[in-house]
Structure formats: structure tokens, C-alpha cells
Design an enzyme around this catalytic site. Structure first.
Site, PDB file in Angstrom:
ATOM      1  N   GLU A 242       0.815  -1.221   0.000  1.00  0.00           N
ATOM      2  CA  GLU A 242       0.000   0.000   0.000  1.00  0.00           C
ATOM      3  C   GLU A 242       0.845   1.268   0.000  1.00  0.00           C
ATOM      4  O   GLU A 242       0.772   2.087   0.920  1.00  0.00           O
ATOM      5  CB  GLU A 242      -0.992  -0.009   1.169  1.00  0.00           C
ATOM      6  CG  GLU A 242      -2.041  -1.096   1.014  1.00  0.00           C
ATOM      7  CD  GLU A 242      -3.154  -1.039   2.051  1.00  0.00           C
ATOM      8  OE1 GLU A 242      -2.976  -0.379   3.085  1.00  0.00           O
ATOM      9  OE2 GLU A 242      -4.205  -1.654   1.807  1.00  0.00           O
TER      10      GLU A 242
ATOM     11  N   GLU B 112      -6.229  -8.556  -0.436  1.00  0.00           N
ATOM     12  CA  GLU B 112      -6.621  -8.598   0.972  1.00  0.00           C
ATOM     13  C   GLU B 112      -8.109  -8.308   1.109  1.00  0.00           C
ATOM     14  O   GLU B 112      -8.654  -7.462   0.392  1.00  0.00           O
ATOM     15  CB  GLU B 112      -5.890  -7.516   1.777  1.00  0.00           C
ATOM     16  CG  GLU B 112      -4.412  -7.663   1.881  1.00  0.00           C
ATOM     17  CD  GLU B 112      -3.806  -6.520   2.710  1.00  0.00           C
ATOM     18  OE1 GLU B 112      -4.534  -5.885   3.507  1.00  0.00           O
ATOM     19  OE2 GLU B 112      -2.612  -6.243   2.534  1.00  0.00           O
TER      20      GLU B 112
END
Ligand code: GLA
Ligand code: ZN
Length: 673
Positions: A150, A303
Site C-alpha cells: 500500500e 486482501e
């Protein structure tokens, strides 16, 4: 296929065994197999363990782990671990810690807490990637590389300022050009030397005062961070050319130029964390956006939580069946993997209350584990039939990060104007009508669609207006809204009347833009009616005061001094039509309009289904897989008509009216009669 080594939907997720004693590892393997898990992502945050000091790497523990998972028939989504640098590194390399937009130098800790223009960060992260690639290039467990985690922290330090000036020289060539493109005569900001360019920051007032500069700084940050990714990518590719590479994107995020990032990845991956009460159309749109980053190729759901988050204000559990439902929703929109954060629930620090396949109790006798294991069995049974299947959409929604940033930074006309929300509302109209939409950049090729919709196309990048014109000329249906065609790519107004370069195509001139306070309402009155659009609809937020220049009015404002002026128009242009929605109407108008336009263009859902039942299709080798997803917490019906289908999940033949369980899912394939 992302990697033919594992020819089924990848199932697994983030695994942090280095936070646990080794005795647990064997037990993990048993439980993973029990749950049908075939891929684990690791080590995502282990740089400090992999490199205890500058000259010492310690990889033996990782050797052991990778051997263990390979022995158990499990693969590795092998992470480069560069998202959180070790404390010694932050201490030794003064340039590594970033400075935030308020001018504060960060201290060590947290993650993605590095300056993307730090030479030491770039060098050391590449070096670690190379070490891992050299060591594991032949490892049987290696399935895919997962760079960093991220990405997205922007930095405002001196090194970044210097790199920004170099970036600007590359983009504009001369200082004169820069002054012109940025309109620097405003507030006397003309610069004469590159060194005089000071990046936007709250230290010089409000970082958004000069939108051209602020936008370029965001683009520059995205490029700087991308250079970090690219550095690692190049190291990995050189040593393992056959292994795909990705980095997990933080959903629909405007801190990175996601289209460019899509181009830089072998496969796009992202992390999906909806709020429990979030409209499901928003989640569908995020998946579609990820698919659009690589022109429709399947992406990875890297995820999601099996049960709950920890970082939302209220971390509700996913109700029984919801994890399965949302997993299939991702697959329905193009995911070829279903992966979780996290496989085993950590016991200390901020994620100890984040859901996991294996809960703190440590065994498999939990609701969550049972649901995960059931899904694992189902995905296993689907085999490779869905892999690489595609979504055939007749509709494209144009969505652009720069436009989002520009609308967000611009001062006026309304603080309530939210670009993402506007796009979501138009997306919802198609979602409710149950037809697929591609969410793509205005820079992508959209000539193949029947309908192209561009809510709040505020910024027109070079060539986009011309391509929209060509699309409509050739028979396309185009829809745009208020606050469109106003500025160029540097947020500089196109003079000569709004909507600028779209004026001729739309056949309207916007003379003024009224901004309504939250308690103010106007209405759109539809005179003779237009398909399903009839009667009176509320509107608010912004109201364009427009004059017809060839377009036809389909509706008019109901009140205020501009009552009677057009609020919804259509202009016939070449073989096609261009619609203009001059205000932000209630959802009902958008749904009625989209239904009307879809019917006109012969676009329809394959089945009729109850409200809250989502329909989606993927196709491959002539076969169409119909996903039927019941987002209701109660039973709901779908009407399949006379055809006979096989439900791949229940392995049952179904036809005519079928009742879905609460949160139930079917994947239907038409059978020969
Ligand atoms: C992100 C991160 C993970 C984890 C989850 C928690 O997606 O990538 O490391 O922190 O959030 O929801
Ligand atoms: Zn910096």
C-alpha cells in the site's frame, strides 16, 4: 493465468509467522490445508528481521519457512518487505524519514514512512529485492512477487523539492513555459530561476492555493513512489523474468496515478475493506476500477478480512455468508484470487482486533474458520474454469484521478461537490439496472462501447474531447454532467464559455453555475416525459444556468430565478447523442435516465432479479458464467426464464424462478436443452 504453476483461484493471504514461535508454524500448515489455502503472502513487514544491520542479512528463517510451505503444497506470494524500514536505517540515514504537508519531519515508526526520493531508501530497498530474488529464484514455492505494501505516503522534504524542480524541467523545459502553464502571474508568483519553485505545503499558507502546482506535485509524488516500485521491479525481473510482479493498491485512492501504476504491474492487486453498511454498488465499482487499470485483465483480490476490521469506527462482523458472498463478488468483477488479511490473528499492537482465518483461540472450531474452509473447498472445486475469463461491458464510466484531485483542491463552487460520490451515483444507476460497466480512464480507448458516461468531467486532458466527439459521431451515446469541460490538465479554465471543448458536442452554453446550500432544493421538471424519465425530480448541489445551442431540452428547472431554463438536454451529433445533466438530481432520475438510455441502445440484464440481487457475468471460450449474488439478509428471487442452467457451486440444475438463500450465491452456466 497469473502463473500457471497454480491453475486455480488462488486462496490464502497475509501470513506473519515471524511474529510467532516456530512451534506454531507446523500447526499453521495443518490448518491452512484444512482451509484449502494454497498461497501465503510473506514476509510483508520483516525488513528488520531480514537485515539486522547494513552488512548483515539474515534469511535462514525465511529459507526454512519457504521450504515448509513448499513441502505442504502451498505457494508464496513473496513480499519484498520494504514497506517498513528497520529502526537502525531511519537512524543512520537522515534523508529516509519523510516530511509531511504541514512541514513536520516524521520520526521512526509505523509503515510506508519513508521519503520516496531518499537515495538511501531507493538503494537499500533495491538491494533487499535483489537479495531475495537471488536467493529464491529457483524456489518451488515462488509464485509471484509482492513489492512493498500500500504505497502512498507523500513527502515535502528538501530532497523532494529538489527532485520536483528536475521533474518540472523535464516536463516544461523552460521557466517561461512553467510560468505560462501554471498561470504564475496570479498573486505575483512569477519565478525566474528553477530554485525559486517552492513546493506546495501548508507552511506557505494553503497547499491548494495554486492548483496547477499542487496537481503537478501530486503527479510528481506518484512518479517518485513509482520509481521506488520500479527500482525493485527491475531487480526482480532481471533475476526472475518469468515470475509476475505486483504491489497491492489501497483501493480507489487519489494519492497515486493508478492508471500509470496499472501499466507498471504484471497483474493489478488491491485490498478491499468495505464498511458493513456500504452500498454494494460502491464495492462493485472499486473492483471494476481495478480491472480497468489493466484494460480488463483479471486482477488479484490481495486482501479482505474474513470477519472484521480494526481501524473503522465500528468494526462489525461480516454476517454468516457475507465473506463468501463478497469473495464471489470480487471474482464476478474479475478477480482471479481470493486472499485475506490475515491468516493468523496477531496478538499485539494495532491489528490484534483485526479478523483472521485463525482466531486468537488458535483452533479450527470457529464460525469464521468453518466459513473459510467451506469457501476453500468450493474454489478448489471450480478449478481453472473461471481463470482469465473476461467481462464484456457495453458501458464505460470514465473516471480520472487527476480530475478527482482537481475537483477536490479547487476553491468553489461548493464544498459539498465530491467527484467520487458523483461517479458512484451514476455507477449505481447501471448497477441497479444490473448491467456490467467498465470503469476506465478517459485516456483509455472507449470506442467499442455503446454508452460512455463521464460524470463531472471537469478536466479535459489533451485529445479527450476529440475522442468523445468521434465516439458520438460514430453513433455512441455520451452522458456528462454539470461542472464538465471547464479546465485543461493544469486546472486552467478553457475560455470562451463552459463546457469548453464540449460545447459544440453538447449543444449548450453554461452561462453561470449556482451553488445550493444543503437545505436548498430545486427540481427538474420533465415536460412531455422522456422514456422512463417523467414527472418531477428533486435536485441540488450545483445548478448550471444553460442556453441551448442546438440541443433539445428534456427537462427544466422548477423554481428560482432560472425556473424554466433547461436542466437536462440531448444533442444529436453525427450518428449519436450527447446528454447533459445540468444539476445533481436525486438518484431516481439517474436510474430512470440510465434505464431509458440502456433500452434505447438495446442493453439489458440477462435475468430479472429482486432488488439487492446483483448480476454479473464473466465469459471464456464461448461459455458465459452468470454470477447471481444476493446481498439481502433475506431470501430473494431471480427469474431465469425458460433456459436451463447448471449452478456450479451447488452442482444443481436450475430453471425458471429460483430462490436464493440470504447472502446466497449462484454461478450459472447455460446448458444445452
Ligand atoms: C491494509 C494493509 C494490511 C493490514 C490491513 C488491515 O490493507 O495492507 O497490512 O494493515 O490493511 O485491514
Ligand atoms: Zn522527501
Amino acid at each position: 493465468m497469473i502463473n500457471s504453476k497454480l491453475p486455480s483461484i488462488w486462496y490464502g493471504g497475509d501470513y506473519n509467522p515471524d511474529q510467532w514461535p516456530e512451534q506454531i508454524w507446523q500447526e499453521d500448515m495443518r490448518l491452512f490445508k484444512e482451509a484449502g489455502i494454497n498461497v501465503v503472502t510473506l514476509p510483508v513487514f520483516s525488513w528488520a528481521k531480514l537485515q539486522p544491520s547494513e552488512d548483515v542479512y539474515s534469511l535462514e528463517w525465511l529459507d526454512k519457512l519457504l521450504d515448509l510451505i513448499a513441502d505442504n503444497g502451498i505457494y508464496a506470494c513473496l513480499a519484498t518487505s520494504t514497506a517498513a524500514q528497520p529502526a537502525w536505517m531511519s537512524r543512520q540515514y537522515e534523508d529516509m524519514l519523510p516530511v509531511d504537508v504541514d512541514g513536520r519531519k516524521r520520526t521512526h515508526g509505523s509503515r510506508t514512512n519513508f521519503c520516496p526520493n531518499s537515495k538511501s531508501y531507493r538503494r537499500l530497498s533495491r538491494q533487499l529485492a535483489r537479495k531475495l530474488a537471488e536467493r529464491y529464484k529457483e524456489h518451488p514455492a515462488l509464485l509471484i512477487w509482492h513489492i512493498n505494501n500500500e504505497y502512498g505516503t507523500h513527502c515535502y522534504c528538501g530532497n523532494c523539492a529538489a527532485a520536483f524542480r528536475v521533474w518540472l524541467q523535464g516536463k516544461y523545459g523552460t521557466i517561461k513555459q512553467l510560468n505560462a502553464e501554471w498561470n504564475m502571474s496570479f498573486w505575483g508568483h512569477t519565478v525566474y530561476e528553477w530554485e525559486e519553485v517552492v513546493p506546495p505545503s501548508n507552511l506557505n499558507g494553503d497547499n491548494r492555493n495554486f492548483q496547477p502546482m499542487a496537481l503537478d506535485y501530486k503527479r510528481f509524488m506518484s512518479d517518485s513512489i513509482l520509481a521506488c516500485y520500479q527500482g525493485e521491479y527491475d531487480e526482480l525481473k532481471a533475476i526472475t523474468p518469468g515470475i509476475p510482479i505486483t504491489t497491492n493498491i489501497w483501493g480507489l485512492f487519489n494519492g497515486l496515478d493508478l492508471k500509470k501504476w496499472g501499466d507498471a504491474m504484471d497483474v493489478v492487486s488491491w485490498d478491499s475493506y468495505p464498511q458493513m453498511n456500504e452500498p454494494m454498488g460502491n464495492v462493485a465499482m472499486r473492483h471494476d476500477n481495478m480491472r480497468g487499470l489493466k484494460d480488463g485483465k483479471p486482477f488479484m483480490l490481495m486482501e479482505q478480512t474474513p470477519s472484521q476490521q480494526n481501524w473503522q469506527p465500528y468494526n462489525s462482523l461480516k454476517r454468516p455468508g457475507v465473506m463468501r458472498l463478497w469473495s464471489y463478488q470480487a471474482v464476478a468483477h474479475g478477480a482471479d484470487t481470493v486472499m485475506f488479511f490475515q491468516l493468523r490473528r496477531s496478538f499485539g499492537a494495532c491489528e490484534k482486533y483485526h479478523g483472521a482465518v485463525i482466531e486468537h483461540v488458535g483452533h479450527e472450531n470457529t464460525r469464521v474458520f468453518r466459513e473459510c474452509a467451506q469457501l476453500g473447498r468450493e474454489l478448489g472445486a471450480l478449478g481453472d474454469r473461471l481463470l482469465d475469463s473476461v467481462i464484456d461491458a457495453d458501458v464505460a464510466l470514465l473516471f480520472d484521478i487527476d480530475t478527482w484531485n482537481a475537483v477536490e483542491m479547487t476553491s468553489g463552487p461548493s464544498v459539498d461537490l465530491n467527484y467520487l460520490e458523483q461517479a458512484q451515483q451514476y455507477y449505481k444507476a447501471f448497477y441497479d439496472y444490473k448491467v456490467p460497466v467498465d470503469v476506465i480512464s478517459p485516456l483509455s480507448d472507449f470506442s467499442k462501447y455503446r454508452i460512455v458516461i463521464a460524470p463531472v468531467l471537469y478536466m479535459l486532458k489533451p485529445g479527450v474531447a476529440e475522442r468523445i466527439e468521434a465516439f458520438v459521431k460514430n453513433g455512441g451515446t455520451f452522458v456528462t454532467t454539470f461542472f464538465s469541460g471547464i479546465v485543461n490538465e493544469n486546472d486552467i479554465v478553457t475560455l470562451g464559455g463552459y463546457p469548453g471543448k464540449l460545447r459544440e458536442l453538447l449543444g449548450v452554453w453554461v452561462e453561470e453555475i449556482d451553488s445550493l446550500t444543503p437545505d436548498m432544493r430545486n427540481s427538474v421538471e420533465i415536460g412531455d416525459g422522456f422514456g422512463h424519465v417523467r414527472g418531477s425530480y428533486e435536485c441540488g448541489l450545483l445548478c448550471d444556468l444553460i442556453h441551448l445551442e442546438g440541443a433539445q431540452a428534456l427537462g427544466a428547472y422548477g423554481s428560482d430565478f432560472y425556473a424554466g431554463m433547461p436542466a437536462l438536454t440531448v444533442n444529436r451529433y453525427g450518428e449519436g447523442e450527447a446528454y447533459y445533466v445540468a444539476t445533481a438530481p436525486e438518484q431516481r432520475l439517474l436510474n430512470d435516465l440510465i434505464r431509458t438510455l440502456c433500452e434505447k441502445r438495446d442493453i439489458k440484464a440477462p435475468f430479472s432479479a429482486a432488488e439487492g440481487v446483483e448480476l454479473a457475468q464473466r465469459s471464456k471460450d464461448g461459455a458465459i458464467y452468470h454470477f447471481v449474488l444476493n446481498h439481502n439478509g433475506f431470501k430473494a428471487e431471480v427469474e431465469l426464464g425458460e433456459d436451463v442452467y447448471l449452478d456450479l457451486l451447488a452442482n444443481e440444475i436450475v430453471t425458471s424462478t429460483v430462490e436464493l438463500e440470504p447472502y446466497g450465491v449462484m454461478i450459472l452456466q447455460k446448458q444445452r436443452k
